[in-house]
Write an enzyme that holds these catalytic residues in place. Structure first.
Site, PDB file in Angstrom:
ATOM      1  N   LYS A  71     -18.220  13.611  42.811  1.00 34.89           N
ATOM      2  CA  LYS A  71     -17.170  12.525  42.892  1.00 34.89           C
ATOM      3  C   LYS A  71     -17.486  11.406  41.911  1.00 34.89           C
ATOM      4  CE  LYS A  71     -14.038  10.612  44.987  1.00 34.89           C
ATOM      5  NZ  LYS A  71     -13.179  10.447  43.602  1.00 34.89           N
ATOM      6  N   LYS A  95     -24.922   6.146  44.082  1.00 36.59           N
ATOM      7  CA  LYS A  95     -23.934   5.108  44.721  1.00 36.59           C
ATOM      8  C   LYS A  95     -23.583   5.962  45.786  1.00 36.59           C
ATOM      9  CE  LYS A  95     -21.402   3.258  41.457  1.00 36.59           C
ATOM     10  NZ  LYS A  95     -20.106   3.423  40.593  1.00 36.59           N
ATOM     11  N   LYS A 107     -18.827  12.418  36.663  1.00 34.48           N
ATOM     12  CA  LYS A 107     -18.215  11.551  35.883  1.00 34.48           C
ATOM     13  C   LYS A 107     -17.281  12.170  34.734  1.00 34.48           C
ATOM     14  CE  LYS A 107     -17.700   6.962  35.803  1.00 34.48           C
ATOM     15  NZ  LYS A 107     -17.985   6.100  36.784  1.00 34.48           N
ATOM     16  N   THR A 191     -12.806  -1.811  44.814  1.00 28.09           N
ATOM     17  CA  THR A 191     -14.113  -2.142  43.901  1.00 28.09           C
ATOM     18  C   THR A 191     -14.407  -3.654  44.024  1.00 28.09           C
ATOM     19  OG1 THR A 191     -13.773  -0.357  42.806  1.00 28.09           O
ATOM     20  CG2 THR A 191     -15.636  -1.829  42.024  1.00 28.09           C
ATOM     21  N   ASN A 222      -9.093  -3.838  36.210  1.00 28.39           N
ATOM     22  CA  ASN A 222      -8.868  -3.926  37.603  1.00 28.39           C
ATOM     23  C   ASN A 222      -9.993  -4.482  38.546  1.00 28.39           C
ATOM     24  OD1 ASN A 222      -7.727  -2.776  39.956  1.00 28.39           O
ATOM     25  ND2 ASN A 222      -9.232  -1.279  39.839  1.00 28.39           N
ATOM     26  N   SER A 355     -12.206   5.514  48.031  1.00 26.38           N
ATOM     27  CA  SER A 355     -11.822   7.056  47.599  1.00 26.38           C
ATOM     28  C   SER A 355     -12.357   7.879  48.563  1.00 26.38           C
ATOM     29  CB  SER A 355     -12.676   7.322  46.372  1.00 26.38           C
ATOM     30  OG  SER A 355     -12.151   6.898  45.216  1.00 26.38           O
TER      31      SER A 355
HETATM   32  N1  GLU Z   1     -15.040   4.974  38.657  1.00 22.27           N
HETATM   33  C1  GLU Z   1     -15.319   4.238  40.198  1.00 22.27           C
HETATM   34  C2  GLU Z   1     -16.876   4.093  40.070  1.00 22.27           C
HETATM   35  O1  GLU Z   1     -17.679   4.120  39.055  1.00 22.27           O
HETATM   36  C3  GLU Z   1     -14.872   5.022  41.306  1.00 22.27           C
HETATM   37  C4  GLU Z   1     -15.300   6.500  41.447  1.00 22.27           C
HETATM   38  C5  GLU Z   1     -14.547   7.228  42.511  1.00 22.27           C
HETATM   39  O2  GLU Z   1     -13.900   6.552  43.218  1.00 22.27           O
HETATM   40  O3  GLU Z   1     -14.809   8.218  42.655  1.00 22.27           O
HETATM   41  O4  GLU Z   1     -17.522   3.963  41.084  1.00 22.27           O
END
Ligand code: GLU
Length: 421
Positions: A71, A95, A107, A191, A222, A355
């Protein structure tokens, strides 16, 4: 100018190695997680508005799926590179482990400045990304989301393309969709809200309160803008915000009384700059980093605080809104100065937590209200903060060390049960 290692992959691998040693884990754990398990490189042809064909390079990195599907977001940026995407996917694994959600880390990125594309070109590029990667994505395989310079519109095109290619409605394959297209309420601010909650919890540990604290924020995208708004809602005073402009480079505004964030958001949206906002004055980059504030939130890109500016910092607490905004050299300098840092893999986990809620809602076809989502997000983050703090307390580690220890320990246990080592 001090020269230091700025490759986030090299830096994160070093931290993993040290953490495995601190935890007395077998060398196999390091070998299993030092690199992503799969990385795909793609070249996406796009027919531009003038009829010419331009080919954009993109990546998707899937780091580790011991705990569940991978994810993580997709970023569109001209500085995207393979090592950066790999490091970002590694951070996502940690994370998700800290947030206690059943995912591994992924990613993606495309090397492009999306501001140079028309809407039509941007749509073709977004769809092209999914066409090239379709077989590697899925709600039980790898679930992308927005990241730097990508948003609900881009994710909508991607989800549409995926659903068309698979001939089915797999809404859970992408998160960060607009609410009308089965997205989750509260995802856009998630976030930012998480950063405010983590700042509040950390300040409590420092015997301070976010209420009436002064805050400076680097980056008003954002993440930065919503962090500012949520901090203001919790009683914080956002005195300074910085941004980046192609012509001007870094710039920042300051208002000792505190900026009105709602108004600043509309102003920025309308004018495309923070400069000239009523009641504020412009300050120089050096002044911004030197501000004597309670909290500093770097919410832009990697390596923003490094060996060259960490000495300037006068904040009492740094909450990492971006991924990887502090270099290891900056970490050392700040530790010596006694400045507490809440690490990215905890501080900005609010986005992936919501998410996760979006994915759960999609799989169940049952949607929750905003209040429930915010309450649950807060619960997850407070719990994550508590777990990391408990690890820190064990032997007076930094919060970053503690966060890595918590995540890697959990991951190692999961991999052990699965029989991976
Ligand atoms: N891009 C965000 C992060 O770095 C969210 C990732 C997601 O929601 O999967 O945490």
């Amino acid at each position: 100018m001090i020269v230091e290692e700025l490759n986030p992959l090299v830096n994160v691998q070093k931290t993993i190695k040290e953490t495995c040693k601190n935890l007395n884990l077998s060398e196999s754990v390091y070998e299993l997680i030092k690199e992503p398990s799969r990385v795909v490189e793609i070249n996406i042809p796009v027919q531009m508005d003038d009829g010419s064909i331009k080919v954009f390079k993109g990546y998707r990195s899937q780091h580790n799926n011991a705990m569940g599907p991978t994810k993580g977001g997709i970023r569109f940026h001209e500085k995207v590179n393979l090592d950066e995407v790999k490091a970002l996917s590694i951070w996502m694994t940690f994370k998700c482990a800290i947030a206690n959600i059943p995912f591994g880390g992924g990613k993606g990125g495309v090397i492009v400045d999306p501001k140079t594309l028309s809407k039509c070109e941007l749509e073709k590029l977004s769809r092209g990304y999914v066409q090239k990667l379709c077989e590697f994505l899925g709600e039980d395989l790898d679930i992308p989301a927005p990241d730097v310079n990508t948003n609900a519109q881009i994710i909508s095109w991607m989800a549409d393309e995926y659903n068309k290619l698979s001939g089915k409605n797999h809404w859970g394959t992408f998160t960060g969709k607009p609410v009308v297209l089965n997205g989750s309420k509260g995802r856009t601010e998630a976030t930012g809200l998480g950063i405010a909650i983590v700042a509040r919890e950390a300040l409590k540990k420092l015997s301070k309160s976010l209420n009436h604290s002064s805050v400076a924020i680097q980056g008003f995208g954002n993440v930065g803008s919503n962090a500012a708004l949520c901090i203001e809602n919790l009683g914080g005073r956002v005195v300074s915000v910085s941004e980046w402009d192609r012509e001007k480079g870094f710039y920042a505004i300051y208002d000792e009384k505190g900026l009105n964030i709602k108004e600043l958001m509309s102003y920025f949206h309308e004018k495309g700059t923070l400069l000239g906002f009523s009641g504020s004055c412009e300050i120089k980059e050096e002044e911004f980093w030197s501000l004597s504030v309670d909290v500093l939130v770097p919410a832009a890109l990697e390596n923003s605080i490094n060996a060259n500016n960490a000495n300037l910092i006068n904040a009492k607490l740094i909450c990492e809104g971006a991924n990887g905004p502090l270099t290891p050299a900056a970490d050392e300098i700040l530790e010596e100065k006694g400045i507490e840092v809440t690490p990215d893999i905890l501080t900005n986990a609010g986005g992936v937590i919501v998410s996760y809620f979006e994915w759960v809602q999609n799989l169940n076809n049952y949607y929750w209200n905003e209040k429930d989502i915010k309450t649950k997000e807060e619960k997850f983050l407070v719990e994550a903060f508590k777990n990391v703090w408990a690890m820190k307390d064990k032997d007076n580690f930094t919060m970053r060390n503690a966060a890595y220890m918590y995540a890697i320990n959990k991951l190692a246990e999961g991999m052990k049960y699965r029989g991976w080592y």
